[in-house]
Design a protein around this motif. Sequence first.
Motif, PDB file in Angstrom:
ATOM      1  N   LEU A 108       0.824  -1.205   0.000  1.00 55.32           N
ATOM      2  CA  LEU A 108       0.000   0.000   0.000  1.00 55.32           C
ATOM      3  C   LEU A 108       0.859   1.256   0.000  1.00 55.32           C
ATOM      4  O   LEU A 108       0.589   2.217  -0.714  1.00 55.32           O
ATOM      5  CB  LEU A 108      -0.921  -0.015   1.229  1.00 55.32           C
ATOM      6  N   ARG A 109       1.916   1.248   0.808  1.00 54.56           N
ATOM      7  CA  ARG A 109       2.776   2.432   0.925  1.00 54.56           C
ATOM      8  C   ARG A 109       3.712   2.621  -0.275  1.00 54.56           C
ATOM      9  O   ARG A 109       3.903   3.737  -0.779  1.00 54.56           O
ATOM     10  CB  ARG A 109       3.606   2.324   2.213  1.00 54.56           C
ATOM     11  N   TYR A 110       4.288   1.516  -0.759  1.00 57.74           N
ATOM     12  CA  TYR A 110       5.302   1.636  -1.804  1.00 57.74           C
ATOM     13  C   TYR A 110       4.760   1.418  -3.219  1.00 57.74           C
ATOM     14  O   TYR A 110       5.480   1.593  -4.193  1.00 57.74           O
ATOM     15  CB  TYR A 110       6.434   0.642  -1.551  1.00 57.74           C
ATOM     16  N   GLY A 111       3.499   0.988  -3.316  1.00 59.49           N
ATOM     17  CA  GLY A 111       2.933   0.809  -4.640  1.00 59.49           C
ATOM     18  C   GLY A 111       3.041  -0.593  -5.182  1.00 59.49           C
ATOM     19  O   GLY A 111       3.082  -0.801  -6.396  1.00 59.49           O
ATOM     20  N   GLY A 393      10.644   2.960   7.555  1.00 60.98           N
ATOM     21  CA  GLY A 393      10.703   3.925   6.457  1.00 60.98           C
ATOM     22  C   GLY A 393       9.334   4.165   5.834  1.00 60.98           C
ATOM     23  O   GLY A 393       8.979   5.296   5.487  1.00 60.98           O
ATOM     24  N   ALA A 394       8.560   3.105   5.691  1.00 58.84           N
ATOM     25  CA  ALA A 394       7.215   3.237   5.123  1.00 58.84           C
ATOM     26  C   ALA A 394       6.336   4.136   5.975  1.00 58.84           C
ATOM     27  O   ALA A 394       5.565   4.949   5.455  1.00 58.84           O
ATOM     28  CB  ALA A 394       6.583   1.855   4.992  1.00 58.84           C
ATOM     29  N   LEU A 395       6.458   4.015   7.280  1.00 66.55           N
ATOM     30  CA  LEU A 395       5.593   4.759   8.189  1.00 66.55           C
ATOM     31  C   LEU A 395       6.032   6.205   8.396  1.00 66.55           C
ATOM     32  O   LEU A 395       5.215   7.068   8.703  1.00 66.55           O
ATOM     33  CB  LEU A 395       5.520   4.038   9.541  1.00 66.55           C
ATOM     34  N   PHE A 396       7.338   6.490   8.222  1.00 68.39           N
ATOM     35  CA  PHE A 396       7.828   7.799   8.630  1.00 68.39           C
ATOM     36  C   PHE A 396       8.618   8.579   7.571  1.00 68.39           C
ATOM     37  O   PHE A 396       8.939   9.738   7.794  1.00 68.39           O
ATOM     38  CB  PHE A 396       8.704   7.659   9.885  1.00 68.39           C
ATOM     39  N   TRP A 397       8.968   7.973   6.424  1.00 70.38           N
ATOM     40  CA  TRP A 397       9.815   8.669   5.462  1.00 70.38           C
ATOM     41  C   TRP A 397       9.195   8.592   4.071  1.00 70.38           C
ATOM     42  O   TRP A 397       9.209   7.539   3.444  1.00 70.38           O
ATOM     43  CB  TRP A 397      11.221   8.061   5.449  1.00 70.38           C
ATOM     44  N   LYS A 398       8.666   9.689   3.600  1.00 69.07           N
ATOM     45  CA  LYS A 398       7.973   9.706   2.317  1.00 69.07           C
ATOM     46  C   LYS A 398       8.918   9.527   1.139  1.00 69.07           C
ATOM     47  O   LYS A 398       8.480   9.147   0.040  1.00 69.07           O
ATOM     48  CB  LYS A 398       7.191  11.012   2.154  1.00 69.07           C
TER      49      LYS A 398
END
Length: 481
Positions: A108-111, A393-398
Amino acid sequence: MTGDYAVIALYIAGMIGVGWYGLRLAKTKSDYLVAGRRLGWFMYSGTMSAVVLGGASTVGGVKLGYKFGISGMWLVVSIGVGILVLHALFARRLVRLKVYTVGEMLDLRYGGRTSTVSGVVMWGYTLMLTVTSTLAFATIFKVLFDLPNWAGIAVGGSIVVLYSVLGGMWSITLTDIAQFVIKTIGILAILLPVAISSAGGFAGMSAKLDASFFSFTSIGTDTIVTYFVIYTFGLLIGQDIWQRVFTARTPAIATSGGITSGVYCLVYGLAGALIGTAAHTLYPDLASAQDAFATIVERLLPTGVRGLVLAAALSAMMSTASGALIACATTTTSDLLTKLGLKRGGEVRRNRIATLVLGLIAIGIAMIVDDVVNALTIAYDILVGGLLVAIVGALFWKRGTRQGAYASMVAGTVSVIAFMIIDGVDANTPIYWGLGASLVVYLAVSFATPRTDASTLSVWTRRLAGEDTHTSIREQEPASA
């Protein structure tokens, strides 16, 4: 030991009965995998405590107390700190995402296209976690029936597999609540005070033991730090723990219930170390520290009460084994088999089959592994070294990208396994090399590749805010759809 047999038989019958009742509740995928996301504060807190405090925390915690005294508490304390940090910082976000697995969150976060690698790592972690608790059954059934290790593992493991297959997370949740109550009574209310009193109290233990047994750092500062790196970080990202977070009815329930659970874990860790210290005072010449728990229970407690405490130990093992097993099955069906196009049959049926097969595999592995702490270390080293950087990284670094996440997971996992081979499973180095490699690769590849597209980040942001309800609506469809 007739009274002990009666107590254990009643306990086992109760677990199977509750599992059978859970069969009636598991009607949808959401019911089977996350208990319909309907748990309130008490059930959430109790089940979270049950799943993290298993055989390694109970038998292994007493073992460490026997060897190192009060300093043996740090393994379980690091787990408690992990639960506290998870629920203070992450739980509200996770509940709002409405996913089933860590891999789904990463996609979901990285596509997309990261859940296969993360799924393989998480599969190995959850399977080994199932093995550690299944392995610990041998200790209890050896005391009760003088069964060889393989037979005790087969009996205990079969019970867990049976009730887990029947009702999934609902059966596991209901059995966990019963196990949480029994564990609290048996370990904290009975065994702890009896062990300390029998050893002559703190004055008696101090008179007979070396001063190192009452030092908080006798186990070694490097070991303490490594426990926190492995277990605290591991608790932040484990599928077995996240899947319990997903069962909370609201983000607020997850936060408050989880913090209560974390405090309980700290108390449990101290209790195990004190029981082990008392065992060393009373029985300083045991052939193996692994036998400390079984020895002190067998020799100190009267029949019936001994059965209750052994049931408490079984509770600890079964709750962790069942939680890890359902997590392994969920990862298998959602992150791995789905990617291979294997979608035949209803959702619940596929997960039941996966739970059964993986449970039998875990029982087989447990019969050839002989140390619960080493097995747990392997599982957490691979988990943290392989996945921590990509998940945080997924949760905190766009700026983190799919390519960066993918590469970091591969680099971290390979580094951990390589240094386990080079330096040994007991070494502290594998986790540090794994984390270092994972972080460097994640940053380098993320900066070298295009940013995650705006549409993917937009969907991610809406889900984090609880604004996207598509998943929660779909979950209510019949599981066979």
